[in-house]
Each structure stands twice: as structure tokens, then as C-alpha cells.
Write an enzyme that holds these catalytic residues in place. Structure first.
Site, mmCIF file in Angstrom:
data_model
loop_
_atom_site.group_PDB
_atom_site.id
_atom_site.type_symbol
_atom_site.label_atom_id
_atom_site.label_comp_id
_atom_site.label_asym_id
_atom_site.label_seq_id
_atom_site.Cartn_x
_atom_site.Cartn_y
_atom_site.Cartn_z
ATOM 1 N N ARG A 66 1.667 -28.954 17.269
ATOM 2 C CA ARG A 66 2.319 -29.749 16.223
ATOM 3 C C ARG A 66 1.802 -31.187 16.230
ATOM 4 O O ARG A 66 1.617 -31.806 15.185
ATOM 5 C CB ARG A 66 3.830 -29.712 16.455
ATOM 6 C CG ARG A 66 4.667 -30.397 15.397
ATOM 7 C CD ARG A 66 6.143 -30.082 15.598
ATOM 8 N NE ARG A 66 6.982 -30.907 14.747
ATOM 9 C CZ ARG A 66 7.936 -31.718 15.183
ATOM 10 N NH1 ARG A 66 8.168 -31.822 16.492
ATOM 11 N NH2 ARG A 66 8.657 -32.421 14.340
ATOM 12 N N HIS A 70 0.386 -33.213 13.066
ATOM 13 C CA HIS A 70 0.968 -34.487 12.627
ATOM 14 C C HIS A 70 -0.068 -35.608 12.675
ATOM 15 O O HIS A 70 -0.030 -36.520 11.843
ATOM 16 C CB HIS A 70 2.164 -34.850 13.509
ATOM 17 C CG HIS A 70 3.404 -34.076 13.173
ATOM 18 N ND1 HIS A 70 4.666 -34.638 13.162
ATOM 19 C CD2 HIS A 70 3.578 -32.768 12.839
ATOM 20 C CE1 HIS A 70 5.553 -33.713 12.830
ATOM 21 N NE2 HIS A 70 4.920 -32.570 12.645
ATOM 22 N N ASN A 98 8.465 -37.645 13.609
ATOM 23 C CA ASN A 98 7.696 -37.631 14.865
ATOM 24 C C ASN A 98 8.542 -37.889 16.105
ATOM 25 O O ASN A 98 8.047 -37.774 17.235
ATOM 26 C CB ASN A 98 6.565 -38.665 14.810
ATOM 27 C CG ASN A 98 5.429 -38.224 13.898
ATOM 28 O OD1 ASN A 98 5.261 -37.038 13.640
ATOM 29 N ND2 ASN A 98 4.664 -39.186 13.411
ATOM 30 N N HIS A 196 4.201 -21.750 12.978
ATOM 31 C CA HIS A 196 5.631 -21.686 13.283
ATOM 32 C C HIS A 196 6.001 -20.419 14.041
ATOM 33 O O HIS A 196 7.179 -20.177 14.309
ATOM 34 C CB HIS A 196 6.455 -21.773 11.994
ATOM 35 C CG HIS A 196 6.478 -23.141 11.387
ATOM 36 N ND1 HIS A 196 6.957 -23.409 10.123
ATOM 37 C CD2 HIS A 196 6.054 -24.344 11.873
ATOM 38 C CE1 HIS A 196 6.832 -24.708 9.863
ATOM 39 N NE2 HIS A 196 6.281 -25.289 10.912
#
Length: 328
Positions: A66, A70, A98, A196
Site C-alpha cells: 500500500r 500511495h 496516510n 486488496h
């Protein structure tokens, strides 16, 4: 009216073309074996350091994947998500989306190990990309070759996170536009959503779907009612601390089960459910869920390479940080 719509569509298309050129103009400067001469053991050091962590705490693989996502969606893959805020600047790290990121200590440990072997050579941006790849492969996910040579950015701005990072409540139109702005197509959107399959989410990432979807105390009609009952047992209104598995039963293993869940209307986020609202993304969900993920591993590897090239700094751009949380 029709002319105005055509003009807006044309201008949006032109904007996307400009963004694509900006985002990928340096991608061709990345290459495999980039550190072969300057730090020949870099990738091995990174793998070993990452393995020491993931072998003991496999649930960190999802946060590290992740983190790469990001990082790349805001200012490109330049390590800007790692920078600390200062007295005069609020950095990406402190933006609400975040604040739940974990694994910074892993990046720091890897950076320290690499710095000991080759001071000032390997960028934090490359480390984030390699750690994400290694973490996924260590929990039975695909392995992909990572072209290297990214430089570290020196700018990190909190507000850019809200405009550039796809939100869990985004609809399919917003998702397609945000991915297109990064040079990623509709297939990449469906494929990378499959990330996911690992990890967890705090309840407040989706409780609006359970208790107040349209502001009238209702539930999201696109979410399986039986699943809503189960989720309500775990998440009460206002719960910001409880963690829920995104892929119940196999959230520690990288597999295709995510697509089966989405096909059954059991995707945790609105952005998961949105994949059923577009013909191409829906077809991909159905293909993977009905074929035991026949092409998912290969597709994920290819899309991760593409994402890892977004907005990279190369050559003399940026810097090689000595500490990943600080500009030199």
C-alpha cells in the site's frame, strides 16, 4: 449543448495526454540491474532485510504494498510519502489517508543496511518499490522484475494526497480518471484493486455503507445484505479502531479470492463495488473469480511495473536521501 460536451471531452483528453507525457517521460531511464556496478548486492540486501521482517510478521506485506501505491499516486514514485512534516510544511505522511500506513520502520531498516554497504547510492524510492515486490512474493504472490534508477523527491505536500490518491469511496468514473491521469488503463485499475486480497481496514473506511449511506440512516444497496449483518457485528457506528480483513479467511495470502468476493457483492469499499459498474472492470472480476485467478498473478506483475514508472525522477533530478524521512 452537445458541442460544449464535445469540447469538454476533448480538453479532458488533451489534459490526460499532457499528464501521461509528464508522468512517463523519465520511465525509459529506469533499467534492470541499475546498481550492478555501484552497489552489486543492493537487491540481495533488500530482500534479506525484508525477509527477516515478513517471515515474522507477514501482515506487514499489505501495508508495504500500500505504501508503494500511495507513494506513486502522489508526485510519482519518488519516496515523497516517507518524508516527515516540518515546521513550515505538512507532508503527505500526515494526510488522513496516510495516517494508517505502516511499515516505515521496515524501509528504515532496509535503508540502513544498504547505506552500510553502499553509502549514498540506493534511493529510498527504489527501496519502496523493491520492498513492495519482495513482500508480496514472500506471501505467495507474484514476483516481478523491478526496473531501478529512481531518485528521491524533495517535496511532499499534504493536500496533494486528497486530489491524487484514489479514495475508498470513489466511484468508477473517478477511479478511471485518476488512473488514466497516471498513465494506467482500465485493466490496470481492475488488476491493482486486486491488491486488496491482503490486508485489513479500520471500520471507518466503510461504515458509511453500513449505517448512513445517503445520509438517511440507510445501507449501501450494492453491498450483500447478509455481509452487512456480519460487518455490523464487528463495526459499530463511530468505531475507528477495529480492524476488519479485506479478504476474510485469506487476508495474509496473496490470491484471487478478492475477485470472488467482489463478484458476490462483498467488496469492503465502495471502490471495490465500483468495479461492477463498468463493463471492462466487471468482465475482469468475473474472469478471475470464475477461473481461479487464471491470469491475475501475471497481470498484477505487469501492472505493478507500470505503476512503478509513474512520475519517476531520474538522472540528476531529486537526490539520494541519506535518511528516508528527511531531505538531505
Amino acid at each position: 449543448m452537445a458541442t460544449g460536451q464535445k469540447l469538454r471531452s476533448f480538453l479532458f483528453f488533451q489534459l490526460i495526454l499532457v499528464l501521461l507525457v509528464l508522468d512517463h517521460s523519465n520511465a525509459h531511464d529506469l533499467k534492470l540491474g541499475y546498481y550492478y556496478k555501484t552497489c552489486p548486492n543492493a537487491e540481495s540486501i533488500i530482500w534479506k532485510t525484508t525477509y527477516r521482517v515478513i517471515s515474522r510478521a507477514p501482515t506487514l506485506a499489505a501495508p508495504l504494498l500500500r505504501m508503494h501505491f500511495h507513494d506513486c499516486f502522489v508526485r510519482g514514485c519518488d519516496g515523497s510519502v516517507l518524508l516527515n512534516s516540518t515546521k513550515t510544511n505538512q507532508a503527505e505522511k500526515d494526510a488522513i489517508p496516510n495516517q494508517s500506513l505502516r511499515g516505515y520502520h521496515v524501509i528504515d531498516a532496509v535503508k540502513s543496511a544498504v547505506e552500510e554497504a553502499c553509502p549514498g547510492v540506493v534511493s529510498c524510492a527504489d527501496i519502496v518499490a523493491l520492498v513492495a515486490r519482495d513482500s508480496v512474493s514472500m506471501i505467495h504472490g507474484p514476483f516481478w522484475e523491478v526496473p531501478l534508477g529512481r531518485r528521491d523527491g524533495t517535496v511532499s505536500i499534504l493536500n496533494e494526497v486528497f486530489s491524487d490518491l484514489p479514495a475508498p469511496f470513489a466511484n468508477i468514473t473517478q477511479l478511471k480518471q485518476m488512473f488514466a491521469a497516471k498513465g494506467l488503463n482500465v485493466k490496470d485499475l481492475a488488476v491493482l484493486s486486486g491488491g486488496h486480497t491482503i490486508g485489513t481496514s479500520h471500520c471507518n473506511g466503510f461504515t458509511n455503507r453500513l449505517y448512513n449511506f445517503t445520509g438517511k440512516g440507510d445501507t449501501d444497496p450494492s453491498l450483500d445484505p447478509n455481509y452487512i449483518v456480519k460487518l455490523k457485528q464487528k463495526c459499530k457506528p463511530g468505531d475507528t479502531k477495529t480492524l476488519v480483513e479485506m479478504d476474510p479467511g485469506s487476508f495474509k495470502t496473496f490470491d484471487e479470492d478478492y475477485f470472488t468476493l467482489v463478484a458476490k457483492r462483498r467488496g469492503l469499499f465502495q471502490s471495490d463495488a465500483a468495479l461492477l459498474n463498468d463493463a471492462e472492470t466487471k468482465a475482469y472480476v468475473i474472469l478471475q473469480s470464475s477461473s481461479h485467478g487464471s491470469t491475475f498473478a501475471k497481470d498484477f506483475a505487469e501492472s505493478m511495473v507500470k505503476m512503478g514508472e509513474v512520475g519517476v525522477l531520474t538522472g540528476k533530478q531529486g537526490e539520494i536521501r541519506k535518511h528516508c524521512a528527511l531531505v538531505n
